[in-house]
Design an enzyme around this catalytic site. Structure first.
Site, short mmCIF file in Angstrom:
data_model
loop_
_atom_site.label_atom_id
_atom_site.label_comp_id
_atom_site.label_asym_id
_atom_site.label_seq_id
_atom_site.Cartn_x
_atom_site.Cartn_y
_atom_site.Cartn_z
N LYS A 13 1.02 -1.18 0.04
CA LYS A 13 -0.11 -0.03 0.00
C LYS A 13 0.79 1.17 0.12
CE LYS A 13 -0.02 2.04 3.46
NZ LYS A 13 -0.06 2.64 4.94
N ALA A 93 9.14 -4.89 6.98
CA ALA A 93 8.15 -4.90 8.04
C ALA A 93 8.02 -3.43 8.65
CB ALA A 93 8.08 -6.11 9.14
N ALA A 94 7.12 -3.01 9.32
CA ALA A 94 7.23 -1.42 10.04
C ALA A 94 7.58 -0.67 8.85
CB ALA A 94 7.98 -1.69 11.33
N ALA A 95 7.17 -0.59 7.76
CA ALA A 95 7.86 0.09 6.61
C ALA A 95 6.90 1.30 6.22
CB ALA A 95 8.37 -0.58 5.71
N GLY A 96 5.72 1.49 6.32
CA GLY A 96 4.79 2.31 5.89
C GLY A 96 4.25 1.93 4.55
N ILE A 97 4.08 0.67 4.24
CA ILE A 97 3.60 0.25 3.04
C ILE A 97 2.56 -0.94 3.25
CG2 ILE A 97 5.39 0.93 1.33
CD1 ILE A 97 6.81 -1.59 1.54
N GLY A 99 2.33 -3.76 4.78
CA GLY A 99 2.64 -5.11 4.81
C GLY A 99 1.64 -6.12 5.54
N SER A 101 -0.94 -5.35 7.22
CA SER A 101 -2.51 -5.15 6.69
C SER A 101 -2.90 -5.65 5.46
CB SER A 101 -2.78 -3.57 6.68
OG SER A 101 -2.28 -2.85 8.02
N SER A 102 -2.10 -5.63 4.37
CA SER A 102 -2.21 -6.40 3.28
C SER A 102 -2.32 -7.78 3.40
CB SER A 102 -1.30 -5.74 2.20
OG SER A 102 -1.72 -6.06 0.86
N ASP A 129 -5.41 0.16 8.68
CA ASP A 129 -5.30 0.23 6.81
C ASP A 129 -5.88 -0.99 6.41
OD1 ASP A 129 -3.77 2.54 6.36
OD2 ASP A 129 -1.73 1.37 6.92
O1 C5P Z 1 -4.18 0.51 13.17
P1 C5P Z 1 -2.66 0.43 13.03
O2 C5P Z 1 -2.40 -0.87 13.72
O3 C5P Z 1 -2.19 0.34 11.92
O4 C5P Z 1 -2.15 1.50 14.06
C1 C5P Z 1 -0.95 1.44 14.87
C2 C5P Z 1 -1.00 2.60 15.84
O5 C5P Z 1 -0.80 3.58 15.06
C3 C5P Z 1 -2.18 2.65 16.63
O6 C5P Z 1 -2.16 2.08 17.76
C4 C5P Z 1 -2.30 4.15 16.86
O7 C5P Z 1 -1.25 4.48 17.99
C5 C5P Z 1 -1.58 4.89 15.75
N1 C5P Z 1 -2.71 5.45 14.70
C6 C5P Z 1 -3.35 6.40 15.18
N2 C5P Z 1 -4.25 6.96 14.09
C7 C5P Z 1 -4.60 6.36 13.21
C8 C5P Z 1 -4.03 5.04 12.97
C9 C5P Z 1 -2.97 4.66 13.67
O8 C5P Z 1 -3.06 7.19 15.99
N3 C5P Z 1 -5.57 6.67 12.45
#
Ligand code: C5P
Length: 272
Positions: A13, A93-97, A99, A101-102, A129
């Site tokens: 993503k 992993a933990a890369a902003g794309i 992974g 979630s997809s 995501d």
């Molecule tokens: O939902 P996800 O696991 O991707 O989010 C990781 C963390 O990022 C959440 O626990 C929250 O601290 C932060 N987050 C947020 N607002 C969002 C998405 C994520 O604060 N819309």
């Protein structure tokens, strides 16, 4: 009769823009983001089995949990049908794309096909995501991630670069100075999308760069590529992307970046 195994692609993503427009009382942030999906990603196989299991293979398997901590497991379990999941991991992993979630979205698709039922659990609970990854194509994502508007956008050519540092999303959100930034302007229907994108932002880029200065180095390297039209970070980083006018130009930029930075993860791709 045992249903057949299903085999699914879990694309990367990319947030082409990501505006943080507010914060809810529970701490979650309100977003306004243009999201597209790459033709690079992980592969997920799901087959009915006597007990739940998860095996992670592939070049990016190291450190990925093979138990109930993994989003793939969490996505499958509520269906009540034990399955053997194989996750062939190619995305960092933990890369902003997106992974994880997809991958979870690919498991949800497989479980829906195997059981003939939708997820018994709200999919957004797996991660912000996951709903957009379940759609799997260009969309504007608002709110905390569940408000999704599919968009018809011509494919874009890009290079994704990750310098190999993991970034914690909650840490980046915590380091964000201003939480009430302006929303995206409305998407142009006929005008140049790249020109419109240049006027949008990723509000998480400054705090992510402060935490991981190498992100600045990646953005500079992408910005120095011949034919690059836009450079930005995706999600909470550290992966950044450059947009190019054609796949051939993107391929050539990827080759140069790889040569200059052999430790970086560099992929030319097409976004749709
Ligand atoms: O939902 P996800 O696991 O991707 O989010 C990781 C963390 O990022 C959440 O626990 C929250 O601290 C932060 N987050 C947020 N607002 C969002 C998405 C994520 O604060 N819309």
């Amino acid at each position: 009769m045992t249903p057949p195994a299903t085999d699914g692609f879990a694309p990367a993503k990319v947030n082409l823009s990501l505006h943080v427009t507010g914060q809810r009382a529970d701490g979650y942030h309100l977003l306004d983001s243009l999201v597209m999906f790459a033709d690079v990603g992980d592969r997920v196989t799901v087959a009915p089995a006597p007990v739940m299991s998860l095996r992670v293979t592939g070049p990016r398997a190291a450190g990925v949990p093979e138990d109930a901590r993994n989003l793939c497991w969490k996505a499958a379990e509520p269906f009540g049908l034990p399955v053997a999941i194989t996750l062939d991991k190619h995305l960092p992993a933990a890369a902003g794309i997106g992974g994880g979630s997809s991958d979870a979205a690919a498991v949800l698709r497989a479980m829906e096909a195997l059981t003939g039922r939708p997820s018994p659990m709200p999919v957004a609970r797996l991660g912000a995501d996951v709903p957009v990854c379940l759609l799997g194509r260009a969309a504007r994502m608002r709110g905390i991630g569940a408000d999704i508007q599919p968009l018809e956008i011509a494919p874009l050519h890009a290079v994704l670069v990750n310098p190999g540092v993991a970034v914690s999303t909650p840490e980046v959100f915590r380091a964000l100075a201003r939480k009430d930034n302006p929303a995206m302007t409305d998407l142009p229907w006929n005008a140049d999308l790249t020109a419109w994108l240049a006027a949008q932002r990723n509000d998480l880029e400054p705090p992510a760069r402060a935490l991981q200065p190498v992100i600045g180095t990646v953005l500079e390297a992408l910005g120095a590529c011949a034919g690059v039209r836009l450079v930005r970070m995706s999600g909470s980083g550290a992966t950044c992307f450059g947009l190019f006018e054609s796949r051939a130009v993107a391929d050539s930029a990827a080759q140069d970046l790889r040569r200059g930075n052999p430790d970086w993860w560099v992929r030319a791709c097409t976004l749709s």
